[in-house]
Design a protein around this motif. Sequence first.
Motif: not given
Length: 149
Positions: A57, A59, A62-65, A67, A69
């Motif tokens: 995670p 920023v 990689s793409d946010v989707t 990552m 949690d």
Amino acid sequence: MMVPNLVLCLLVGVLFASGVYLLLARSIVRALMGLLLLGNGANILFLVASGPAGRAPIVGASDVTDMSDPLPQAMVLTAIVISLGMTAFVLALAHRSWQLSHHDVMEDDPEDYRITIKAERNDMSDSDFSQAEPRSEPTDFEGDPGSTG
């Protein structure tokens, strides 16, 4: 849609059941093992409930989707620290019990036994609200002892 791993879910159930069974034992070492199993079961439950693994995670990496949690991982780290502290405390209790009585079985306290017998007979004559001692606060719950009204 998230599909949890069935093997991990069964493992959590077995760890919780074994931990509760051992926690109810009279031996301090067995109770410690129960605490450890419960802690490990809770850690696995956190990771199962967190969803599928993903990328780190960070920023922009990689793409946010994609990552994962980070909150469940932080909760597991916190639970590990708490389990370590509880383990050290219960080991200290077990060591002290061994020093005093050369066994780790928790004995019944005579005072607890006396209270249990009185509770079964519904005899509260030795309670904190004994009539032998005068009370300074009102007994009819009309207000606080310091209130003027």
